[in-house]
Enzyme design. Structure first.
Site, mmCIF file in Angstrom:
data_model
loop_
_atom_site.group_PDB
_atom_site.id
_atom_site.type_symbol
_atom_site.label_atom_id
_atom_site.label_comp_id
_atom_site.label_asym_id
_atom_site.label_seq_id
_atom_site.Cartn_x
_atom_site.Cartn_y
_atom_site.Cartn_z
ATOM 1 N N SER A 1 5.700 2.016 -2.997
ATOM 2 C CA SER A 1 5.631 0.623 -2.569
ATOM 3 C C SER A 1 7.024 0.071 -2.312
ATOM 4 O O SER A 1 8.030 0.632 -2.749
ATOM 5 C CB SER A 1 4.921 -0.212 -3.639
ATOM 6 N N HIS B 1 14.029 -10.967 4.526
ATOM 7 C CA HIS B 1 15.074 -11.208 5.514
ATOM 8 C C HIS B 1 15.102 -12.707 5.793
ATOM 9 O O HIS B 1 14.050 -13.343 5.890
ATOM 10 C CB HIS B 1 14.798 -10.457 6.821
ATOM 11 N N CYS C 1 0.642 0.244 -3.149
ATOM 12 C CA CYS C 1 -0.456 1.194 -3.287
ATOM 13 C C CYS C 1 -0.914 1.137 -4.737
ATOM 14 O O CYS C 1 -0.097 1.157 -5.652
ATOM 15 C CB CYS C 1 -0.022 2.604 -2.935
#
Length: 271
Positions: A118, A123, A146
């Site tokens: 994972s 950003h 996951c």
């Protein structure tokens, strides 16, 4: 397969479903002069620098029970920052019943479950209009897991961490896992709307629109603040320093900016 919120399905090996939450937020500000604009960008870069963003993502990692393997972070010139966390299964092996319910997740004071393969990224994008006096700050966060927990459990904390005028959230479940009989399972929890993972007091503050494709396990929600107070959008002064005409003109520009972002299209002033 018809799933109950309380139901635990016995799986064959590890849960291979990939669940991804994309959280996009905007902060809008009116900056009349070049000096105000530069001060706003400097403030945003300080408020949400790479170190602060790393702290936020580490808290997200704790909320979903992840172990951080690697951190990459960068402050950019002239503005903006990025952080990426590569995470793996955390130490908690018991999945609580409430992880399957459509309820808002906690703020960072507990660890909830396990995941593997994972990542969590952020950003930032500070920017400004070349001559209309509008400055915006955008942050994009992706939480991809996951395992049995949904990253939607981190949504409450993410909203809590940013001063947000507009939010866009996308959630998708990809791939499949198998139960003990070998049957494919394409989703392991019921979900009707991302809104069910947002606390009621926050939902009351926003106008919301849903676009959901249930058969593809794709969920989309966008939000815009209902109430508008010009003082919240002026950088370094209050509206009593402006004439009534200035207040009206600035309000129109800010409302149009937020509407264009919310509806995803430019609005013709002559319409």
């Amino acid at each position: 397969m018809n799933l109950s919120n309380k139901e635990r399905i016995e799986l064959h090996n590890f849960n291979n479903l990939t669940k991804t939450l994309s959280f996009n937020m905007y902060d809008i500000c009116y900056t009349k002069t070049k000096e105000e604009r530069e001060a706003y960008i400097e403030y945003i870069d300080e408020q949400y620098n790479a170190d602060r963003l790393t702290e936020i993502l580490n808290n997200v990692s704790d909320l979903i029970g992840a172990h951080v393997l690697n951190i990459a972070k960068q402050d950019y010139v002239p503005q903006g920052a990025s952080v990426t966390l590569l995470v793996s299964e955390g130490p908690v092996v018991e999945v609580p019943t409430e992880s399957f319910e459509e309820t808002p997740g906690p703020l960072p004071n507990s660890v909830v479950t396990q995941l593997d393969k994972s990542h969590i990224t952020v950003h930032t994008y500070p920017e400004y209009h070349p001559y209309e006096g509008i400055s915006t700050f955008r942050a994009d966060i992706d939480v991809s897991t996951c395992g049995e927990i949904s990253p939607l459990k981190a949504l409450h904390y993410l909203i809590h961490s940013f001063d947000t005028d507009i939010m866009t959230m996308d959630y998708r479940v990809r791939g499949f896992t198998r139960d003990k009989k070998g049957n494919k399972l394409f989703i392991d929890h019921e979900i009707n709307s991302i809104q069910n993972y947002i606390p009621e007091d926050i939902k009351q503050q926003y106008q919301m629109i849903d676009v959901n494709v249930y058969q593809e396990h794709i969920f989309h929600t966008k939000c815009k603040l209902r109430d508008f107070d010009l003082n919240n959008y002026l950088f370094g002064y209050t509206k009593d320093k402006l004439t009534k005409e200035e207040q009206r003109e600035i309000t129109e520009k800010l409302v149009m900016e937020m509407d264009e972002i919310f509806y995803g299209k430019n609005i013709n002033e002559d319409d």
